[in-house]
Scaffold this active site. Structure first.
Site, PDB file in Angstrom:
ATOM      1  N   LYS A  52     -44.599   1.692  19.417  1.00  0.00           N
ATOM      2  CA  LYS A  52     -43.307   1.674  20.111  1.00  0.00           C
ATOM      3  C   LYS A  52     -42.837   0.239  20.337  1.00  0.00           C
ATOM      4  CE  LYS A  52     -44.288   6.098  22.376  1.00  0.00           C
ATOM      5  NZ  LYS A  52     -44.801   6.788  23.572  1.00  0.00           N
ATOM      6  N   GLN A  96     -47.013   5.964  29.553  1.00  0.00           N
ATOM      7  CA  GLN A  96     -47.731   6.648  28.481  1.00  0.00           C
ATOM      8  C   GLN A  96     -48.707   7.687  29.038  1.00  0.00           C
ATOM      9  OE1 GLN A  96     -47.159   6.239  25.140  1.00  0.00           O
ATOM     10  NE2 GLN A  96     -48.590   7.910  24.785  1.00  0.00           N
ATOM     11  N   ASP A 119     -37.910   8.825  27.695  1.00  0.00           N
ATOM     12  CA  ASP A 119     -38.791   9.842  27.101  1.00  0.00           C
ATOM     13  C   ASP A 119     -38.194  11.237  27.275  1.00  0.00           C
ATOM     14  OD1 ASP A 119     -41.009   9.102  25.626  1.00  0.00           O
ATOM     15  OD2 ASP A 119     -42.243   8.676  27.378  1.00  0.00           O
TER      16      ASP A 119
END
Length: 293
Positions: A52, A96, A119
């Site tokens: 990412k 995460q 997200d």
């Protein structure tokens, strides 16, 4: 059989994002900024976050990685999330997953400002998606929709069988495929580990989206000829034959399912790359205030 090539599509879209990011820098004087928080040193998480960050740099974004030891307290993590929420120079924040067992992932997800939730996991974004309102769509389902769109796959009136009901992929995917949109307008069956006639359900699918998290779970006898098969699985196994020391397997038995499908995504090289694109597009939209103003 034709490949739904995530590498090809993601590179094409990233080029478009890079142009928009350069325009944003020219007009605003800053780059879109994504912050990632990583707790512990899980191998899979390390790989995903590194990818990412690398892709952010590639398209002209600023990226910041905040690391915590596995023993960080929930309170300390939530305080950092609050701090980033209040930072006007940050457009997107991701924490995460998975997190250590002593930290409640729901509490952390809900603590993230929904306007920076690139997200797409916050209940406000999921609720707005449910009502077909502007929102940050969860990155993996968003990436899948972008792939279907790029290949001009006609989904209207098709029976889509989603295997897996997670809040990250399966459930939002079922909503998106049923929406009055293109891609969309499918009749959707949301199946899972407790579905008693799973094989029979899958055999009815014109489109199968496999997101159950089990290596080679979807076998050739579960797929009707000509079906479109989208494999969300990212199952890591140690390997002595690869440079990284591990190998990725999908939820679909690719070698045996591919010959009977019309379109199929590979693993790796499919949905995983599109997830990053979904994340980048959400971050850019956040920087440009396209969703929440």
């Amino acid at each position: 059989m034709k490949l739904l090539d995530g590498k090809f599509v993601s590179e094409k879209i990233k080029q478009e994002i890079a142009v928009e990011a350069a325009d944003f820098l020219a007009t605003s004087g800053r780059k879109p900024h994504l912050v990632a928080i990583l707790v512990g040193n899980d191998g899979g998480s390390e790989t995903y976050v590194a990818s990412k960050m690398k892709n952010c740099e590639k398209v002209g974004f600023k990226s910041s990685l905040i690391r915590y030891d596995v023993n960080v307290t929930e309170e300390e993590l939530l305080q950092k999330v609050k701090e980033i929420n209040q930072d006007a120079g940050v457009d997107g924040l991701i924490v995460q997953l998975p997190l250590p067992k002593h930290i409640d992932p729901e509490k952390v997800t809900e603590a993230i400002d929904h306007r920076k939730d690139v997200d797409g996991f916050h209940p406000i974004n999921l609720g707005r998606m449910m009502r077909n309102l502007p929102c940050f769509i969860p990155a993996t389902p968003y990436g899948i929709m972008l792939m279907l769109q790029s290949y001009q796959i006609d989904t209207v009136g098709k029976h889509c069988v989603v295997v897996g009901r997670s809040n990250i992929v399966g459930s939002p995917m079922s909503i998106l495929m049923a929406r009055n949109a293109n891609p969309g307008n499918c009749t959707v069956s949301l199946t899972h580990s407790r579905t008693t006639n799973l094989k029979e359900m899958c055999l009815q699918g014109d489109i199968i989206i496999a997101a159950i998290g089990k290596k080679n779970f979807i076998t050739a006898d579960m797929v009707k000829p000509g079906a479109i098969v989208i494999d969300v699985g990212m199952n890591r196994e140690t390997s002595t034959t690869t440079k990284s020391g591990y190998k990725l397997y999908g939820d679909v038995d690719f070698d045996n399912v591919a010959p009977i499908s019309s379109w199929i995504t590979p693993v790796p090289g499919g949905v995983g790359l599109m997830t990053i694109v979904g994340l980048l597009k959400n971050t850019l939209a956040s920087a440009k205030k396209e969703i929440y103003g």
